[in-house]
Design a protein around this motif. Structure first.
Motif, PDB file in Angstrom:
ATOM      1  N   GLU A  40     -51.825 -54.081 -22.078  1.00 43.12           N
ATOM      2  CA  GLU A  40     -51.515 -54.558 -23.565  1.00 43.12           C
ATOM      3  C   GLU A  40     -53.047 -52.934 -24.258  1.00 43.12           C
ATOM      4  OE1 GLU A  40     -53.279 -58.100 -26.926  1.00 43.12           O
ATOM      5  OE2 GLU A  40     -53.581 -58.386 -24.579  1.00 43.12           O
ATOM      6  N   LYS A  41     -52.400 -52.505 -25.336  1.00 43.67           N
ATOM      7  CA  LYS A  41     -52.748 -51.399 -25.651  1.00 43.67           C
ATOM      8  C   LYS A  41     -53.605 -52.180 -27.348  1.00 43.67           C
ATOM      9  CE  LYS A  41     -53.319 -46.550 -26.195  1.00 43.67           C
ATOM     10  NZ  LYS A  41     -52.792 -45.403 -26.507  1.00 43.67           N
ATOM     11  N   THR A  42     -53.976 -51.519 -27.852  1.00 43.21           N
ATOM     12  CA  THR A  42     -53.964 -51.349 -29.503  1.00 43.21           C
ATOM     13  C   THR A  42     -54.248 -50.953 -30.184  1.00 43.21           C
ATOM     14  OG1 THR A  42     -55.305 -53.772 -29.112  1.00 43.21           O
ATOM     15  CG2 THR A  42     -55.418 -52.811 -31.702  1.00 43.21           C
ATOM     16  N   LEU A  43     -52.962 -50.264 -31.114  1.00 45.04           N
ATOM     17  CA  LEU A  43     -53.464 -49.147 -32.036  1.00 45.04           C
ATOM     18  C   LEU A  43     -54.648 -48.446 -32.560  1.00 45.04           C
ATOM     19  CD1 LEU A  43     -49.020 -48.577 -32.350  1.00 45.04           C
ATOM     20  CD2 LEU A  43     -50.973 -48.088 -30.527  1.00 45.04           C
ATOM     21  N   ALA A  44     -54.353 -47.650 -33.501  1.00 47.47           N
ATOM     22  CA  ALA A  44     -55.879 -47.290 -34.418  1.00 47.47           C
ATOM     23  C   ALA A  44     -55.513 -48.142 -35.563  1.00 47.47           C
ATOM     24  CB  ALA A  44     -56.222 -45.918 -34.944  1.00 47.47           C
TER      25      ALA A  44
ATOM     26  N   ARG B 223     -51.146 -54.701 -32.383  1.00 51.94           N
ATOM     27  CA  ARG B 223     -50.979 -54.758 -30.908  1.00 51.94           C
ATOM     28  C   ARG B 223     -49.436 -54.555 -30.199  1.00 51.94           C
ATOM     29  NH1 ARG B 223     -53.183 -60.253 -30.127  1.00 51.94           N
ATOM     30  NH2 ARG B 223     -53.043 -60.100 -28.304  1.00 51.94           N
ATOM     31  N   VAL B 224     -49.850 -54.288 -28.562  1.00 48.92           N
ATOM     32  CA  VAL B 224     -48.495 -53.790 -27.776  1.00 48.92           C
ATOM     33  C   VAL B 224     -48.701 -54.404 -26.806  1.00 48.92           C
ATOM     34  CG1 VAL B 224     -46.768 -52.388 -27.710  1.00 48.92           C
ATOM     35  CG2 VAL B 224     -48.311 -51.502 -29.667  1.00 48.92           C
ATOM     36  N   LEU B 225     -47.828 -55.632 -26.293  1.00 48.46           N
ATOM     37  CA  LEU B 225     -47.423 -56.077 -24.802  1.00 48.46           C
ATOM     38  C   LEU B 225     -46.520 -54.814 -23.794  1.00 48.46           C
ATOM     39  CD1 LEU B 225     -49.869 -57.874 -26.539  1.00 48.46           C
ATOM     40  CD2 LEU B 225     -48.507 -59.203 -24.257  1.00 48.46           C
ATOM     41  N   VAL B 226     -46.886 -54.358 -22.765  1.00 45.78           N
ATOM     42  CA  VAL B 226     -45.338 -54.960 -22.112  1.00 45.78           C
ATOM     43  C   VAL B 226     -46.060 -54.709 -20.873  1.00 45.78           C
ATOM     44  CG1 VAL B 226     -44.915 -52.096 -20.673  1.00 45.78           C
ATOM     45  CG2 VAL B 226     -45.593 -51.703 -22.862  1.00 45.78           C
ATOM     46  N   ILE B 227     -44.749 -55.727 -20.516  1.00 44.39           N
ATOM     47  CA  ILE B 227     -44.358 -56.652 -19.059  1.00 44.39           C
ATOM     48  C   ILE B 227     -42.801 -55.616 -18.087  1.00 44.39           C
ATOM     49  CG2 ILE B 227     -44.079 -59.032 -18.465  1.00 44.39           C
ATOM     50  CD1 ILE B 227     -45.219 -59.679 -20.774  1.00 44.39           C
TER      51      ILE B 227
ATOM     52  N   VAL C   3     -42.359 -55.691 -24.961  1.00 47.60           N
ATOM     53  CA  VAL C   3     -41.582 -55.051 -24.554  1.00 47.60           C
ATOM     54  C   VAL C   3     -40.973 -55.318 -22.801  1.00 47.60           C
ATOM     55  CG1 VAL C   3     -40.824 -52.950 -24.411  1.00 47.60           C
ATOM     56  CG2 VAL C   3     -41.883 -53.150 -26.101  1.00 47.60           C
ATOM     57  N   THR C   4     -40.513 -55.906 -22.767  1.00 46.68           N
ATOM     58  CA  THR C   4     -40.142 -56.509 -21.150  1.00 46.68           C
ATOM     59  C   THR C   4     -39.691 -55.554 -20.610  1.00 46.68           C
ATOM     60  OG1 THR C   4     -39.098 -59.113 -21.732  1.00 46.68           O
ATOM     61  CG2 THR C   4     -41.269 -58.403 -21.939  1.00 46.68           C
ATOM     62  N   GLY C   5     -39.235 -55.769 -19.026  1.00 44.12           N
ATOM     63  CA  GLY C   5     -37.721 -55.278 -18.208  1.00 44.12           C
ATOM     64  C   GLY C   5     -37.819 -54.182 -17.679  1.00 44.12           C
ATOM     65  N   ASP C   6     -37.339 -54.009 -17.511  1.00 46.69           N
ATOM     66  CA  ASP C   6     -36.911 -52.271 -16.961  1.00 46.69           C
ATOM     67  C   ASP C   6     -37.558 -51.342 -17.570  1.00 46.69           C
ATOM     68  OD1 ASP C   6     -37.011 -50.113 -15.213  1.00 46.69           O
ATOM     69  OD2 ASP C   6     -34.761 -50.432 -14.835  1.00 46.69           O
ATOM     70  N   VAL C   7     -39.190 -51.376 -18.326  1.00 48.26           N
ATOM     71  CA  VAL C   7     -39.942 -50.293 -18.131  1.00 48.26           C
ATOM     72  C   VAL C   7     -41.218 -50.413 -18.046  1.00 48.26           C
ATOM     73  CG1 VAL C   7     -39.405 -51.385 -21.024  1.00 48.26           C
ATOM     74  CG2 VAL C   7     -41.367 -52.490 -19.604  1.00 48.26           C
ATOM     75  N   GLU C   8     -41.105 -49.139 -18.060  1.00 48.42           N
ATOM     76  CA  GLU C   8     -43.192 -48.303 -17.879  1.00 48.42           C
ATOM     77  C   GLU C   8     -44.074 -48.524 -19.255  1.00 48.42           C
ATOM     78  OE1 GLU C   8     -42.864 -44.782 -15.362  1.00 48.42           O
ATOM     79  OE2 GLU C   8     -41.306 -45.206 -14.711  1.00 48.42           O
ATOM     80  N   PRO C   9     -45.231 -48.988 -18.588  1.00 54.25           N
ATOM     81  CA  PRO C   9     -46.281 -49.068 -19.316  1.00 54.25           C
ATOM     82  C   PRO C   9     -46.497 -47.895 -20.723  1.00 54.25           C
ATOM     83  CG  PRO C   9     -46.798 -50.072 -17.571  1.00 54.25           C
ATOM     84  CD  PRO C   9     -45.971 -49.664 -17.161  1.00 54.25           C
ATOM     85  N   GLU C  10     -47.008 -46.728 -19.901  1.00 54.38           N
ATOM     86  CA  GLU C  10     -47.791 -45.813 -21.111  1.00 54.38           C
ATOM     87  C   GLU C  10     -46.258 -45.022 -21.174  1.00 54.38           C
ATOM     88  OE1 GLU C  10     -50.452 -44.594 -21.251  1.00 54.38           O
ATOM     89  OE2 GLU C  10     -51.336 -46.545 -19.334  1.00 54.38           O
ATOM     90  N   PRO C  11     -45.265 -44.599 -20.997  1.00 56.92           N
ATOM     91  CA  PRO C  11     -44.529 -44.227 -21.285  1.00 56.92           C
ATOM     92  C   PRO C  11     -43.892 -45.005 -23.130  1.00 56.92           C
ATOM     93  CG  PRO C  11     -43.558 -44.226 -19.504  1.00 56.92           C
ATOM     94  CD  PRO C  11     -45.243 -44.609 -19.478  1.00 56.92           C
ATOM     95  N   THR C  12     -43.762 -45.904 -22.526  1.00 59.81           N
ATOM     96  CA  THR C  12     -43.792 -46.792 -24.055  1.00 59.81           C
ATOM     97  C   THR C  12     -45.229 -47.301 -24.835  1.00 59.81           C
ATOM     98  OG1 THR C  12     -42.313 -49.044 -21.708  1.00 59.81           O
ATOM     99  CG2 THR C  12     -43.416 -49.789 -24.288  1.00 59.81           C
ATOM    100  N   PHE C  13     -46.229 -47.173 -24.557  1.00 57.59           N
ATOM    101  CA  PHE C  13     -47.098 -46.467 -25.272  1.00 57.59           C
ATOM    102  C   PHE C  13     -47.044 -45.707 -26.223  1.00 57.59           C
ATOM    103  CE2 PHE C  13     -49.711 -49.733 -21.892  1.00 57.59           C
ATOM    104  CZ  PHE C  13     -49.624 -50.863 -23.099  1.00 57.59           C
ATOM    105  N   ALA C  14     -46.643 -44.799 -25.418  1.00 56.34           N
ATOM    106  CA  ALA C  14     -46.951 -43.650 -26.258  1.00 56.34           C
ATOM    107  C   ALA C  14     -45.282 -43.675 -27.496  1.00 56.34           C
ATOM    108  CB  ALA C  14     -45.991 -42.289 -25.579  1.00 56.34           C
ATOM    109  N   LEU C  15     -44.689 -43.943 -26.881  1.00 53.58           N
ATOM    110  CA  LEU C  15     -43.214 -44.599 -27.678  1.00 53.58           C
ATOM    111  C   LEU C  15     -43.477 -45.454 -29.347  1.00 53.58           C
ATOM    112  CD1 LEU C  15     -39.942 -44.058 -27.958  1.00 53.58           C
ATOM    113  CD2 LEU C  15     -39.623 -46.243 -27.253  1.00 53.58           C
ATOM    114  N   ILE C  16     -44.189 -46.083 -28.776  1.00 50.16           N
ATOM    115  CA  ILE C  16     -44.986 -47.189 -30.340  1.00 50.16           C
ATOM    116  C   ILE C  16     -45.952 -46.018 -31.073  1.00 50.16           C
ATOM    117  CG2 ILE C  16     -46.096 -49.760 -30.627  1.00 50.16           C
ATOM    118  CD1 ILE C  16     -43.405 -49.475 -29.614  1.00 50.16           C
ATOM    119  N   GLN C  17     -46.340 -45.724 -30.021  1.00 48.12           N
ATOM    120  CA  GLN C  17     -47.278 -45.028 -31.085  1.00 48.12           C
ATOM    121  C   GLN C  17     -46.559 -43.807 -32.155  1.00 48.12           C
ATOM    122  OE1 GLN C  17     -50.923 -44.635 -31.081  1.00 48.12           O
ATOM    123  NE2 GLN C  17     -50.333 -42.943 -32.940  1.00 48.12           N
ATOM    124  N   GLN C  18     -46.261 -43.328 -31.346  1.00 47.46           N
ATOM    125  CA  GLN C  18     -44.496 -41.945 -32.181  1.00 47.46           C
ATOM    126  C   GLN C  18     -44.679 -42.679 -33.090  1.00 47.46           C
ATOM    127  OE1 GLN C  18     -42.361 -40.306 -29.819  1.00 47.46           O
ATOM    128  NE2 GLN C  18     -40.764 -39.126 -30.841  1.00 47.46           N
TER     129      GLN C  18
END
Length: 473
Positions: A50-54, A58-62, A237-252
Motif C-alpha cells: 500500500e502507498k499513498t501519493l502526495a 491510495r494505491v493497493l497492489v496485491i 491492482v491484483t494479479g500478475d503484478v509487481e508492487p514497485e513498477p505498479t506504484f511508479a505507473l500510478i504515480q506517472q
C-alpha cells in the motif's frame, strides 16, 4: 448470505455521523503521502502493498497467482449515502454512466475502441456507499488502462446536450427497474424505514429527482468536482503484478490529479420508537413478498456484538436453520427466505426477506419470523451449530478469493466500506471469538420490535389504468 460480510440482501449493509446541517463542509485534508508498506495477515491470504501519493490517492497492489492476468479497480468512496442535498439524489449512480462519455483526448468512441481491442472486461457499479470501476485485463495492457482511466477521472468532458441525453436514459433505467417487484418493495421499504438519513433513497434516487435530473447540468459539475478527487479514491491492482513498477505507473499517470474532496454532511437518523408498516401493490404478476427490516448498526468489525449479528443472520435464517427447513423445504410455503445483517458505513438495516407462495400465508410467515427472532433473543444458540456457521463463513470467504478479479472485487467492496483492508483481520479474529452469549446479545441489541419496519408487497387486484381504459372502450 452473511458468509461474505459485505454482501447484503440483493444489494441488502465506525461511528454514527453526528447530525449536521445539510451543507457541504470544507475540503477534507488529504491523507499524508507515504512510502510503500507491505502488510501480511493471518486471514487475508496474500501480502498487500500500500502507498499513498502526495495528492491523497491510495494505491493497493496485491500480487496473486495468475498467468498474465491483472484486475484493476478504482473505488470512489461516494454512493447514494453522500447525496445529502434536497432535490438532487441519484447523481452517484448517474456518474457511473457519465464516466463512459469520454474526454477530449479519448472521446467515448476511441475509449471503447481501445477497450475492445484489448479484449478487456470493463464495468462499473454503484451502491449506497461507493462507486466502483472495474477492468479485468492482460498484464501487457496495464499501462494502457492506467493511462485511459487516469484521463477520464481527471479530464471527464461532457456537453449539456450529452448530459441531458444520459439523464433521460437514467429515467428509462428507473422505469425498467420498477418492473421488478423486488425493486418496488425495496424502494418503499427504504422510504418508510428512514426519515432523515440519506439511506432513505435507493442508488437510483427519488423518482422526482430523476425526472428533474436533465435540468441539473450545473449541479452535476459541482458533484463531480466535490467527490471525484484523488483523496476520495483508492486504486486496487491484483494479479500478475509487481508492487514497485505498479506504484511508479500510478504515480506517472495520476500524480497531477488535484485533491479537493469535500465530505458530505449527512444527518443522523433519529432513534425509531415505534414499529412501522408499509404495503405496496405491484401492477403485474408476482408472488407476495415480506421484508422485515430492523435498525442495525454500522460496519464495526472491532465490535464483537456487531460481528455476532452477521453470525445471527446465518444461524437464525440460513439454509441450515429450523425456519428455513420448515417454511421452504417441508411446508413449501415460501419460494425463498434470506437474511442479511447491516454492513454499511452508517447504521443500516438488518433484514429478513421472504417470497411467499400464497397470499393467505403472509401473516403466518411473519408470525413464524417473529417467533424465530424471539427465540434468539431469549435462548442461547447451540455451540456446535455456532461453530459450524463460523467455520463456514471463514472458509467461504477464503474460497471466494480464487482469481485476480475475485480478489479485486472483494477488496474493493471492503475498502469502500471500511477504508482499510487490515480490518479484515479484525473482523475474522472477532468472528472466531463470537460466543453463544454474543449472538443472543446481538439479537437483543438489534432485533428490537419498536425499531423495525415491515414492508409487504402484493399483486394488484385492479387492472393497470391502460387495461381498464381498453375495457371501457
Amino acid at each position: 448470505m452473511p458468509a461474505k460480510p459485505l454482501t447484503v440482501v440483493p444489494s441488502l449493509l465506525a461511528l454514527l455521523l453526528a447530525a449536521a446541517p445539510a451543507v457541504a463542509g470544507p475540503p477534507a485534508t488529504p491523507p499524508e503521502a507515504s512510502d510503500a508498506v507491505t502488510h501480511t495477515g493471518d486471514i487475508f491470504p496474500y501480502p498487500w502493498h500500500e502507498k499513498t501519493l502526495a495528492n491523497g490517492l491510495r494505491v493497493l497492489v496485491i500480487p496473486t497467482p495468475s498467468e498474465g492476468l491483472v484486475s484493476y479497480r478504482t473505488v470512489v468512496r461516494t454512493g447514494a449515502r453522500d447525496e445529502f442535498e434536497k432535490g438532487v439524489t441519484g447523481f452517484a449512480h448517474f456518474f457511473e454512466h457519465m464516466m463512459f462519455r469520454g474526454t477530449e483526448k479519448y472521446p467515448a468512441e476511441k475509449y471503447n475502441e481501445i477497450v475492445t481491442r484489448m479484449g478487456a472486461d470493463s464495468n462499473a457499479y454503484t451502491s449506497a456507499d461507493m462507486t466502483v470501476y472495474e477492468f479485468d485485463i492482460s498484464k501487457d495492457d496495464l499501462e494502457t488502462v492506467a493511462e485511459i482511466e487516469s484521463d477520464r477521472f481527471m479530464n471527464l468532458a461532457y456537453s449539456k446536450p450529452g448530459f441531458e441525453t444520459e439523464a433521460g436514459a437514467v429515467y428509462g433505467e428507473y422505469r425498467k427497474n420498477r418492473s421488478s417487484p423486488f425493486f418496488v418493495l425495496y424502494e418503499a421499504l427504504r422510504a418508510e424505514a428512514f426519515s432523515r438519513h440519506t439511506y432513505a433513497h435507493t442508488t437510483m434516487g427519488f423518482v422526482e429527482d430523476i425526472k428533474a435530473m436533465p435540468k441539473q447540468y450545473d449541479y452535476s459539475r459541482t458533484f463531480f468536482n466535490r467527490y471525484y478527487r484523488p483523496d476520495n479514491c483508492v486504486i486496487i491492482v491484483t494479479g500478475d503484478v509487481e508492487p514497485e513498477p505498479t506504484f511508479a505507473l500510478i504515480q506517472q499517470h495520476y500524480g497531477a490529479w488535484e485533491p479537493g474532496y469535500v465530505a458530505p454532511k449527512i444527518k443522523a437518523e433519529p432513534v425509531q420508537k415505534k414499529s412501522r408498516r408499509v404495503e405496496v401493490e405491484y401492477e403485474g404478476r408476482t408472488l407476495p413478498r415480506v421484508w422485515i427490516a430492523y435498525k442495525g448498526g454500522a460496519f464495526a468489525p472491532e465490535d464483537k456484538i456487531w460481528v455476532a449479528s452477521l453470525v445471527l443472520a446465518e444461524l437464525a435464517f440460513g439454509q441450515t436453520s429450523d425456519i428455513y427447513r420448515e417454511l421452504q423445504l417441508e411446508q413449501q410455503r415460501v419460494e425463498s427466505l434470506v437474511a442479511g445483517a447491516a454492513t454499511n458505513r452508517d447504521p443500516e438495516l438488518w433484514s429478513v426477506l421472504a417470497t411467499i407462495k400464497d397470499e393467505a400465508d403472509i401473516d403466518p410467515v411473519i408470525a413464524r419470523i417473529d417467533q424465530t427472532v424471539a427465540h434468539y433473543r431469549d435462548q442461547l444458540p447451540d455451540q456446535a451449530k455456532l461453530d459450524a456457521v463460523k467455520s463456514y463463513m471463514r472458509y467461504d470467504y477464503l474460497l471466494g478469493l480464487d482469481t485476480p478479479s475475485a480478489v479485486a472485487g472483494e477488496v474493493a467492496r471492503f475498502i469502500g466500506t471500511a477504508g482499510d483492508l487490515g480490518q479484515v483481520e479484525v473482523l475474522y479474529r472477532n468472528l472466531h471469538a463470537v460466543t453463544p452469549e454474543d449472538v443472543r446479545e446481538a439479537a437483543r441489541r438489534w432485533l428490537v420490535e419498536q425499531r423495525r419496519t415491515v414492508a409487504i408487497l402484493r399483486e394488484s387486484k385492479s387492472p393497470p389504468a391502460g387495461d381498464a381504459a381498453k375495457g371501457a372502450n
